[in-house]
Enzyme design. Structure first.
Site, PDB file in Angstrom:
ATOM      1  N   HIS A 155      47.199  35.560  38.011  1.00  0.00           N
ATOM      2  CA  HIS A 155      47.063  37.019  37.981  1.00  0.00           C
ATOM      3  C   HIS A 155      48.392  37.664  37.586  1.00  0.00           C
ATOM      4  O   HIS A 155      49.437  37.018  37.624  1.00  0.00           O
ATOM      5  CB  HIS A 155      46.617  37.551  39.349  1.00  0.00           C
ATOM      6  CG  HIS A 155      45.153  37.348  39.618  1.00  0.00           C
ATOM      7  ND1 HIS A 155      44.644  36.189  40.164  1.00  0.00           N
ATOM      8  CD2 HIS A 155      44.080  38.156  39.399  1.00  0.00           C
ATOM      9  CE1 HIS A 155      43.333  36.294  40.272  1.00  0.00           C
ATOM     10  NE2 HIS A 155      42.958  37.469  39.818  1.00  0.00           N
ATOM     11  N   LYS A 159      50.059  41.693  41.646  1.00  0.00           N
ATOM     12  CA  LYS A 159      49.125  41.269  42.714  1.00  0.00           C
ATOM     13  C   LYS A 159      49.925  40.815  43.930  1.00  0.00           C
ATOM     14  O   LYS A 159      50.871  40.043  43.810  1.00  0.00           O
ATOM     15  CB  LYS A 159      48.200  40.148  42.203  1.00  0.00           C
ATOM     16  CG  LYS A 159      47.114  39.789  43.208  1.00  0.00           C
ATOM     17  CD  LYS A 159      45.989  38.983  42.565  1.00  0.00           C
ATOM     18  CE  LYS A 159      44.962  38.526  43.591  1.00  0.00           C
ATOM     19  NZ  LYS A 159      44.258  39.631  44.252  1.00  0.00           N
TER      20      LYS A 159
END
Ligand code: NAD
Length: 271
Positions: A155, A159
């Site tokens: 990600h 995040k």
């Protein structure tokens, strides 16, 4: 046409939903709602989404909006969603809920409301991710204990949690299929002298880099061969498209609590 309302219409998902609705042949945007007092109130929802004016002005009164819609799509924050469920329940308005971070009590409230109105609630509305869950289940059922299972996710740098909720769900699906308790067999990252791999473990590895929207791979590695099932999200549009499919599904139900596996008919595929 099914009339749809979007709450949180100026948010990241709200704007993506408004954009996706422009192209829909079954659904039309009939109401856009935002937090009372924000400068976006009274502004055209299509202009906020960057797709050109669509004549739907952002409003702040959900009760009024409910009178104009068949299904309300809610991607906001937990306390707002809880309040919205109460309004939809009183107005008989169906719901698609994408908000994450709801606690046990809040989820129970949704379940209770779903005895009266149809609600689709999913932590991941991506059709591809839900297909990936099913593919992982099928692969685990076929391959059994002879293949080592490793789950890798990647990600963007913003995040804040790891592994992703989707990676954990993938692990839960595989563990349940193999008759294992994920809490006991999960291994998160590896470092130093780890010893040989325990065949029962399910490994999780997380990459955080750049602007990656979300990649998930579940690897089944045996002797002399391996299978990798990978899903890559390229934009938020995959969540919006799934939520619109869920809205069409919800419009056809009288009451009940459903998830994306119900919407996609995946529960009837036995492995
Ligand atoms: P965001 O912060 O960009 O948008 C949330 C919007 O809700 C904001 O515009 C905010 O002003 C609005 N809002 C807040 N209070 C409100 C109120 N009282 N009435 C009306 N609107 C109100 O967030 P986002 O990235 O769009 O994500 C929203 C939620 O959806 C999060 O919980 C996120 O985790 C979840 N999400 C779920 C999926 C899925 O597939 N289920 C996918 C993406 C995001």
């Amino acid at each position: 046409m099914i009339n749809v309302g979007v709450v949180g219409a100026a948010g990241r998902m709200g704007k993506t939903l408004v954009t996706a609705l422009q192209e829909s042949k079954e659904l039309q945007l009939s109401a856009a709602i935002e937090q009372a007092g924000l400068p976006v109130i009274g502004t055209d929802a299509g202009e906020i989404a960057g797709v050109g004016a669509n004549g739907i002005l952002v409003a702040e009164d959900l009760e009024v909006a409910c009178g104009q819609v068949d299904v309300l799509i809610d991607f906001t924050i937990a306390p707002v969603t809880v309040a919205n469920v109460a309004v939809c329940l009183s107005q008989g308005c169906k719901m698609v809920i994408g908000t994450t971070g709801l606690d046990e009590t809040e989820r129970k409230g949704i379940k209770a409301a779903a005895e009266t109105i149809a609600i689709v609630h999913a932590s991941n509305f991506s059709v591809g991710v839900n297909a990936t869950f099913k593919l992982a289940e099928i692969a685990a059922a076929i391959l059994g204990d002879d293949f080592d299972v490793e789950i890798t996710e990647a990600h963007h740098r913003h995040k804040v949690d790891a592994p992703s909720g989707t990676a954990v769900t993938l692990g839960e699906v595989v563990a349940a299929t193999l008759g294992r308790d994920l809490g006991k067999v999960a291994v998160y990252g590896r470092e130093g002298f780890t010893g040989e791999r325990d065949r029962q473990t399910i490994g999780f590895n997380s990459i955080r880099a750049g602007d990656i929207v979300g990649d998930h791979t579940v690897m089944f590695a045996g002797d002399g061969e391996r299978i990798e099932i990978t899903h890559r999200a390229q934009s938020r549009m995959n969540f919006a498209m799934g939520a619109l499919r869920a809205a069409v599904f919800a419009a056809k139900q009288d009451a009940g609590l459903f998830d994306m596996q119900d919407v996609l008919g995946l529960k009837s595929i036995n492995v």
